[in-house]
Design a protein around this motif. Structure first.
Motif, PDB file in Angstrom:
ATOM      1  N   PHE A 168       0.848  -1.184   0.000  1.00  0.00           N
ATOM      2  CA  PHE A 168       0.000   0.000   0.000  1.00  0.00           C
ATOM      3  C   PHE A 168       0.890   1.242   0.000  1.00  0.00           C
ATOM      4  O   PHE A 168       1.783   1.359   0.847  1.00  0.00           O
ATOM      5  CB  PHE A 168      -0.895   0.027   1.238  1.00  0.00           C
ATOM      6  CG  PHE A 168      -1.835  -1.153   1.334  1.00  0.00           C
ATOM      7  CD1 PHE A 168      -2.815  -1.356   0.386  1.00  0.00           C
ATOM      8  CD2 PHE A 168      -1.739  -2.057   2.381  1.00  0.00           C
ATOM      9  CE1 PHE A 168      -3.689  -2.429   0.474  1.00  0.00           C
ATOM     10  CE2 PHE A 168      -2.596  -3.136   2.484  1.00  0.00           C
ATOM     11  CZ  PHE A 168      -3.583  -3.315   1.525  1.00  0.00           C
ATOM     12  N   PHE A 186      -8.947  -4.236   4.341  1.00  0.00           N
ATOM     13  CA  PHE A 186      -8.377  -3.653   3.124  1.00  0.00           C
ATOM     14  C   PHE A 186      -9.026  -2.303   2.828  1.00  0.00           C
ATOM     15  O   PHE A 186      -8.350  -1.329   2.479  1.00  0.00           O
ATOM     16  CB  PHE A 186      -8.593  -4.619   1.953  1.00  0.00           C
ATOM     17  CG  PHE A 186      -8.175  -4.069   0.609  1.00  0.00           C
ATOM     18  CD1 PHE A 186      -6.903  -4.294   0.128  1.00  0.00           C
ATOM     19  CD2 PHE A 186      -9.071  -3.328  -0.166  1.00  0.00           C
ATOM     20  CE1 PHE A 186      -6.512  -3.789  -1.114  1.00  0.00           C
ATOM     21  CE2 PHE A 186      -8.689  -2.818  -1.393  1.00  0.00           C
ATOM     22  CZ  PHE A 186      -7.410  -3.053  -1.868  1.00  0.00           C
ATOM     23  N   LYS A 218      -3.288   4.629  -2.016  1.00  0.00           N
ATOM     24  CA  LYS A 218      -4.230   5.304  -1.112  1.00  0.00           C
ATOM     25  C   LYS A 218      -4.356   6.756  -1.574  1.00  0.00           C
ATOM     26  O   LYS A 218      -3.455   7.564  -1.371  1.00  0.00           O
ATOM     27  CB  LYS A 218      -3.741   5.241   0.336  1.00  0.00           C
ATOM     28  CG  LYS A 218      -4.724   5.797   1.350  1.00  0.00           C
ATOM     29  CD  LYS A 218      -4.182   5.644   2.767  1.00  0.00           C
ATOM     30  CE  LYS A 218      -5.234   6.022   3.808  1.00  0.00           C
ATOM     31  NZ  LYS A 218      -5.650   7.434   3.701  1.00  0.00           N
ATOM     32  N   TYR A 251      -0.570 -11.112   2.757  1.00  0.00           N
ATOM     33  CA  TYR A 251       0.070 -10.188   3.681  1.00  0.00           C
ATOM     34  C   TYR A 251       1.035 -10.913   4.623  1.00  0.00           C
ATOM     35  O   TYR A 251       1.811 -10.287   5.327  1.00  0.00           O
ATOM     36  CB  TYR A 251      -1.000  -9.442   4.486  1.00  0.00           C
ATOM     37  CG  TYR A 251      -2.005  -8.754   3.594  1.00  0.00           C
ATOM     38  CD1 TYR A 251      -1.674  -7.588   2.914  1.00  0.00           C
ATOM     39  CD2 TYR A 251      -3.274  -9.285   3.399  1.00  0.00           C
ATOM     40  CE1 TYR A 251      -2.578  -6.964   2.076  1.00  0.00           C
ATOM     41  CE2 TYR A 251      -4.188  -8.671   2.555  1.00  0.00           C
ATOM     42  CZ  TYR A 251      -3.839  -7.513   1.901  1.00  0.00           C
ATOM     43  OH  TYR A 251      -4.731  -6.908   1.060  1.00  0.00           O
ATOM     44  N   SER A 254      -7.423  -9.483   3.396  1.00  0.00           N
ATOM     45  CA  SER A 254      -7.149  -8.773   4.644  1.00  0.00           C
ATOM     46  C   SER A 254      -7.896  -9.348   5.836  1.00  0.00           C
ATOM     47  O   SER A 254      -7.352  -9.424   6.946  1.00  0.00           O
ATOM     48  CB  SER A 254      -7.492  -7.295   4.485  1.00  0.00           C
ATOM     49  OG  SER A 254      -8.863  -7.132   4.130  1.00  0.00           O
ATOM     50  N   PRO A 275     -10.523   3.001  -5.217  1.00  0.00           N
ATOM     51  CA  PRO A 275      -9.670   3.914  -4.448  1.00  0.00           C
ATOM     52  C   PRO A 275      -9.765   5.365  -4.927  1.00  0.00           C
ATOM     53  O   PRO A 275      -9.399   6.289  -4.199  1.00  0.00           O
ATOM     54  CB  PRO A 275      -8.259   3.358  -4.679  1.00  0.00           C
ATOM     55  CG  PRO A 275      -8.436   1.967  -5.152  1.00  0.00           C
ATOM     56  CD  PRO A 275      -9.713   1.996  -5.930  1.00  0.00           C
ATOM     57  N   THR A 318       1.220   5.589  -0.134  1.00  0.00           N
ATOM     58  CA  THR A 318       0.527   6.815   0.241  1.00  0.00           C
ATOM     59  C   THR A 318       1.434   8.004  -0.026  1.00  0.00           C
ATOM     60  O   THR A 318       2.650   7.848  -0.227  1.00  0.00           O
ATOM     61  CB  THR A 318       0.112   6.759   1.729  1.00  0.00           C
ATOM     62  OG1 THR A 318      -0.765   7.846   2.027  1.00  0.00           O
ATOM     63  CG2 THR A 318       1.314   6.824   2.659  1.00  0.00           C
ATOM     64  N   ASN A 376       0.811   1.505   5.364  1.00  0.00           N
ATOM     65  CA  ASN A 376       0.830   2.398   4.220  1.00  0.00           C
ATOM     66  C   ASN A 376       2.204   3.052   4.179  1.00  0.00           C
ATOM     67  O   ASN A 376       2.669   3.601   5.190  1.00  0.00           O
ATOM     68  CB  ASN A 376      -0.256   3.472   4.353  1.00  0.00           C
ATOM     69  CG  ASN A 376      -1.609   2.994   3.872  1.00  0.00           C
ATOM     70  OD1 ASN A 376      -1.761   2.547   2.752  1.00  0.00           O
ATOM     71  ND2 ASN A 376      -2.613   3.098   4.736  1.00  0.00           N
ATOM     72  N   PHE A 431      -1.115  -1.071  -4.521  1.00  0.00           N
ATOM     73  CA  PHE A 431      -2.387  -0.386  -4.294  1.00  0.00           C
ATOM     74  C   PHE A 431      -2.078   1.044  -3.835  1.00  0.00           C
ATOM     75  O   PHE A 431      -1.169   1.250  -3.018  1.00  0.00           O
ATOM     76  CB  PHE A 431      -3.207  -1.088  -3.208  1.00  0.00           C
ATOM     77  CG  PHE A 431      -3.577  -2.504  -3.557  1.00  0.00           C
ATOM     78  CD1 PHE A 431      -4.749  -2.783  -4.235  1.00  0.00           C
ATOM     79  CD2 PHE A 431      -2.749  -3.559  -3.206  1.00  0.00           C
ATOM     80  CE1 PHE A 431      -5.092  -4.094  -4.555  1.00  0.00           C
ATOM     81  CE2 PHE A 431      -3.079  -4.871  -3.516  1.00  0.00           C
ATOM     82  CZ  PHE A 431      -4.257  -5.131  -4.200  1.00  0.00           C
ATOM     83  N   ALA A 435      -7.652   0.273   4.894  1.00  0.00           N
ATOM     84  CA  ALA A 435      -6.305   0.670   4.485  1.00  0.00           C
ATOM     85  C   ALA A 435      -6.328   1.742   3.411  1.00  0.00           C
ATOM     86  O   ALA A 435      -5.480   2.640   3.392  1.00  0.00           O
ATOM     87  CB  ALA A 435      -5.532  -0.556   3.988  1.00  0.00           C
ATOM     88  N   LEU A 436      -7.284   1.658   2.494  1.00  0.00           N
ATOM     89  CA  LEU A 436      -7.341   2.593   1.372  1.00  0.00           C
ATOM     90  C   LEU A 436      -8.476   3.604   1.483  1.00  0.00           C
ATOM     91  O   LEU A 436      -8.655   4.425   0.579  1.00  0.00           O
ATOM     92  CB  LEU A 436      -7.493   1.823   0.053  1.00  0.00           C
ATOM     93  CG  LEU A 436      -6.344   0.887  -0.333  1.00  0.00           C
ATOM     94  CD1 LEU A 436      -6.597   0.290  -1.705  1.00  0.00           C
ATOM     95  CD2 LEU A 436      -5.006   1.608  -0.318  1.00  0.00           C
TER      96      LEU A 436
END
Length: 329
Positions: A35, A205, A80, A319, A280, A124, A37, A54, A78, A208-209
């Motif tokens: 992830f 998940f 964010k 993960y 997740s 997202p 960011t 992240n 992925f 997370a986003l």
């Protein structure tokens, strides 16, 4: 009379158990979700996913170098996205200087041989948290596929090795494959989320986003109109075969443990690599139970991962990848 055949002979020591083991995990089995960011020096733990983070791009670079040293050679990215960049059309997803595009370049500059797969989905980037454009209470299919296709091209131009459409819109694999071919990206692969179920295991998940669906009048606050009904089995074969016919190089079943029958069905029917995403919620349950002392974390983790491979997975997105590889030595 005692039996001449004693199956326990082949279980009598760790050495013999290892020697005759039918299913073996290696670092090459794993696809590592990451992830990313905005910011610098950001390593923010995801509350519902203990010990998962992240990462800002500078720490992403450090992370991929560590993964490579561990023998983990494939990642799934992925992004964010900041709230002010979200809209109903996923406009930011097509930004050539967007977070995802910069993350791809960061990894390729830091570790050129790392295989980079990218999430292709609108949620997202959507102000509504859905995988498609919404109009008059409906998640539009064909208009959304146009955006997903442009998103895939953008990732390919940034250097992605594979794009991974996770949206479950009809016809998007064919559209993406044709666009990649037309633009000269003939070597860019597609990993299709072919049998992606409308599961309750995705919650962490989405935390997370910040991509959970929001309440909209006349629009369901779930993804059941495009993700698969978890009661269905034959539909998974139909969906997967269609994606292969449209140009998918790898197909995916998601989530993992509750769908191992689907993995085995597909393994028996198709001859392309099968990926399984241990999602997740599956990760969070093991972490929470282990924290309570109710489960042996490492033993349960390895049992689950082995079961996924035993069912027929060629690739495991998990993960747990780093934890597992440390145990594999």
């Amino acid at each position: 009379m005692y039996p001449l055949i004693r199956n326990r002979r082949l279980r009598s020591s760790q050495a013999i158990r290892n020697l005759v083991r039918e299913t073996t995990l290696t670092p090459s089995d794993f696809l590592v979700p990451l992830f990313v960011t905005e910011g610098k020096g950001v390593k923010k733990e995801i509350p519902s996913m203990p010990n998962y983070f992240n990462l800002s791009l500078d720490l992403l670079e450090k992370e991929v170098k560590e993964l490579w040293k561990m023998g983990l050679c494939s990642v799934l990215l992925f992004a964010k996205v900041e709230e002010n960049l979200k809209d109903n059309k996923g406009t930011e997803a097509l930004n050539p200087d967007g977070l995802m595009q910069r993350a791809i370049k960061t990894i390729k500059n830091a570790c050129p041989q790392m295989l980079v797969m990218t999430d292709v989905a609108m949620d997202p980037y959507s102000s509504y948290g859905h995988d498609g454009i919404i109009s008059d209470g409906e998640i539009l299919n064909d208009e959304s596929v146009e955006v997903l296709t442009e998103m895939s091209l953008s990732h390919a131009k940034a250097g992605a090795d594979f794009v991974a459409p996770s949206d479950m819109m009809d016809g998007r694999i064919l559209s993406i494959r044709e666009a990649l071919e037309d633009e000269g990206y003939t070597n860019t692969g597609i990993m299709a989320y072919s049998a992606k179920y409308a599961s309750a295991f995705y919650g962490p998940f989405r935390d997370a986003l910040d991509s959970a669906p929001v309440d909209i009048k006349n629009v369901p606050k779930d993804k059941k109109t495009y993700q698969m009904d978890y009661a269905n089995r034959l539909e998974a074969i139909r969906e997967t075969e269609q994606d292969i016919d449209e140009g998918a190089d790898i197909v995916m079943v998601k989530p993992g443990l509750c769908y191992l029958d689907i993995v085995r069905d597909l393994k028996n029917e198709i001859d392309v690599p099968i990926a399984v995403y241990q999602v997740s919620g599956e990760y969070a349950m093991v972490k929470a139970a282990a924290e309570k002392g109710w489960l042996d974390h490492d033993a349960v983790m390895m049992e689950q991962l082995t079961a996924i491979k035993r069912a027929g997975a060629s690739i495991i997105a998990s993960y747990f990848a780093k934890d597992a590889v440390k145990l594999l030595g």
